[in-house]
Scaffold this active site. Sequence first.
Site, mmCIF file in Angstrom:
data_model
loop_
_atom_site.group_PDB
_atom_site.id
_atom_site.type_symbol
_atom_site.label_atom_id
_atom_site.label_comp_id
_atom_site.label_asym_id
_atom_site.label_seq_id
_atom_site.Cartn_x
_atom_site.Cartn_y
_atom_site.Cartn_z
ATOM 1 N N MET A 70 0.843 -1.183 0.000
ATOM 2 C CA MET A 70 0.000 0.000 0.000
ATOM 3 C C MET A 70 0.889 1.248 0.000
ATOM 4 O O MET A 70 2.095 1.152 -0.138
ATOM 5 C CB MET A 70 -0.929 -0.008 1.218
ATOM 6 C CG MET A 70 -1.967 -1.115 1.147
ATOM 7 S SD MET A 70 -3.205 -0.825 -0.133
ATOM 8 C CE MET A 70 -4.377 -2.112 0.255
ATOM 9 N N CYS A 71 0.269 2.376 0.199
ATOM 10 C CA CYS A 71 0.987 3.649 0.115
ATOM 11 C C CYS A 71 0.517 4.506 1.273
ATOM 12 O O CYS A 71 -0.322 4.096 2.064
ATOM 13 C CB CYS A 71 0.665 4.350 -1.190
ATOM 14 S SG CYS A 71 0.840 3.274 -2.630
ATOM 15 N N GLU A 72 1.054 5.696 1.360
ATOM 16 C CA GLU A 72 0.508 6.654 2.320
ATOM 17 C C GLU A 72 0.204 7.969 1.611
ATOM 18 O O GLU A 72 0.945 8.396 0.717
ATOM 19 C CB GLU A 72 1.495 6.878 3.474
ATOM 20 C CG GLU A 72 1.712 5.601 4.263
ATOM 21 C CD GLU A 72 1.499 5.745 5.768
ATOM 22 O OE1 GLU A 72 0.826 6.719 6.186
ATOM 23 O OE2 GLU A 72 1.993 4.880 6.502
ATOM 24 N N ILE B 163 3.569 8.680 -0.644
ATOM 25 C CA ILE B 163 4.747 7.809 -0.674
ATOM 26 C C ILE B 163 4.276 6.416 -1.018
ATOM 27 O O ILE B 163 3.209 5.971 -0.610
ATOM 28 C CB ILE B 163 5.576 7.846 0.625
ATOM 29 C CG1 ILE B 163 4.757 7.475 1.848
ATOM 30 C CG2 ILE B 163 6.225 9.211 0.812
ATOM 31 C CD1 ILE B 163 5.618 7.394 3.108
ATOM 32 N N ASN C 266 -4.368 5.639 -2.612
ATOM 33 C CA ASN C 266 -3.884 4.573 -1.735
ATOM 34 C C ASN C 266 -4.818 3.394 -1.915
ATOM 35 O O ASN C 266 -6.037 3.542 -1.826
ATOM 36 C CB ASN C 266 -3.893 5.062 -0.278
ATOM 37 C CG ASN C 266 -3.906 3.914 0.732
ATOM 38 O OD1 ASN C 266 -4.938 3.290 0.939
ATOM 39 N ND2 ASN C 266 -2.783 3.644 1.341
#
Lengths: 260, 260
Positions: free
Chosen positions: B1-3, B78, B108
Amino acid sequence: MCELLAMSANVPTDICFSFAGLMQRGGNTGPHKDGWGVTFYEGKGCRSFKDPMPSAESKIAQLVTDYPIKSESVICHIRQANSGAVCLENTHPFVRQLWGKNWTYAHNGQLKNFIEALPVEHHIPVGTTDSEHAFCWLLDQLYITFGRTQPASEVLFNFIAEHAQQINQLGVFNLILSDGESLFAFCSNNLHWITRRAPFGQAQLIDADVVVDFKKETSSTDIVTVIATQPLTNNEKWHKMEAGQWHVFNKGLCVFGSPT
Amino acid sequence: MCELLAMSANVPTDICFSFAGLMQRGGNTGPHKDGWGVTFYEGKGCRSFKDPMPSAESKIAQLVTDYPIKSESVICHIRQANSGAVCLENTHPFVRQLWGKNWTYAHNGQLKNFIEALPVEHHIPVGTTDSEHAFCWLLDQLYITFGRTQPASEVLFNFIAEHAQQINQLGVFNLILSDGESLFAFCSNNLHWITRRAPFGQAQLIDADVVVDFKKETSSTDIVTVIATQPLTNNEKWHKMEAGQWHVFNKGLCVFGSPT
């Protein structure tokens, strides 16, 4: 007016040397203090650094000068505003997408009556410059004519050259345009280029007390073309482009262009 | 996943404090090491900083942490890659133009069967991520439905929310989208927000040993909302969004959103 700088190379190459010279023209050795920007391609992706501050004083320009981002295609612009206020949305290069590619555009010159002469329909400018308006008009013409599929390279760039010539009737239109693979340069009145390849030598910047020995920075198969409104070095032979002349560069080489 | 991290403010505000926390999650306190990017609006213009390098080690991230770029609207991402290789063209945020505005998008989550389920026609992805593909599909739907003119804000964001809900059926779709004025947040499973206004207090980052006293950094009329996948501070009360919930922020305030 403004200053343009672009690079096409057959290996990822940093532009720190040329950029260091150009940036001095943004408020130091030149009057182009109304912002600057640079776009680096890495494969199909690209990233831009932009600042409405004078480049000679910009912290971001300092980062780009010191940090060797390696790229096969670069477009850089420093601005002396004549059409449109000094603000971020009027800062070149302009990047837009067409046919699944990032197209990057920078313009030197000035256009009259551009709103009436170049009506836009699908691609609407964000800012107020003649430059971005002409870019939007050019993308509109490409989209209206070729639809959803990019044509073959020679067809495409002949079309772009014809339309650059049409825009050029409105004033001064020195243009650099790239999709990351091909780098297109159209000369209205002010573009120079140089191809560096083995045997490499030394080069001396005009705008800063910097000498580089490309022999130490390159390998023997590297081919790097640099295009600029004015030559950046004083001990090399730059080609001066003629009014109306255009070239397409790919992997550092001039691959085709206007009949000479 | 991402932020994800985003900000909406009623005065140009720097995001250095929140950014300093988030960047640590890119290879230091978190596993999101597959690149990062941030887009700052200044009026209608915007500029992005992007790097396919881990943010915790990025020189460009260091510049953005140290250099207070003031903006009323910011989107930051990110990446921990799950769809598409680690490369610049797959690095968020994605910026495209519609209706004479810069639209910035970061996602995300992860989507399945997105190529079949979300056919694109006018806006073609440059990279290979599910995220950019969904952005292109969303722009296509906007363009096909509303044509050349941006509709009123409530009509627009209700339409976007309905289509975000449709994309969300394909997996996980936490979305941040902005045109520089409005900041739209759609929660699939993971978004939090906080509005800071007078009386301001102290905040302590979770990911770095940094405390800020907002009283010293702000004036009494400032209103600043920060949105993030996970809270960035451990001594403030963040609102957790519910699945399917969405909000539109403007000048730091939540102005409308899904019925609650």
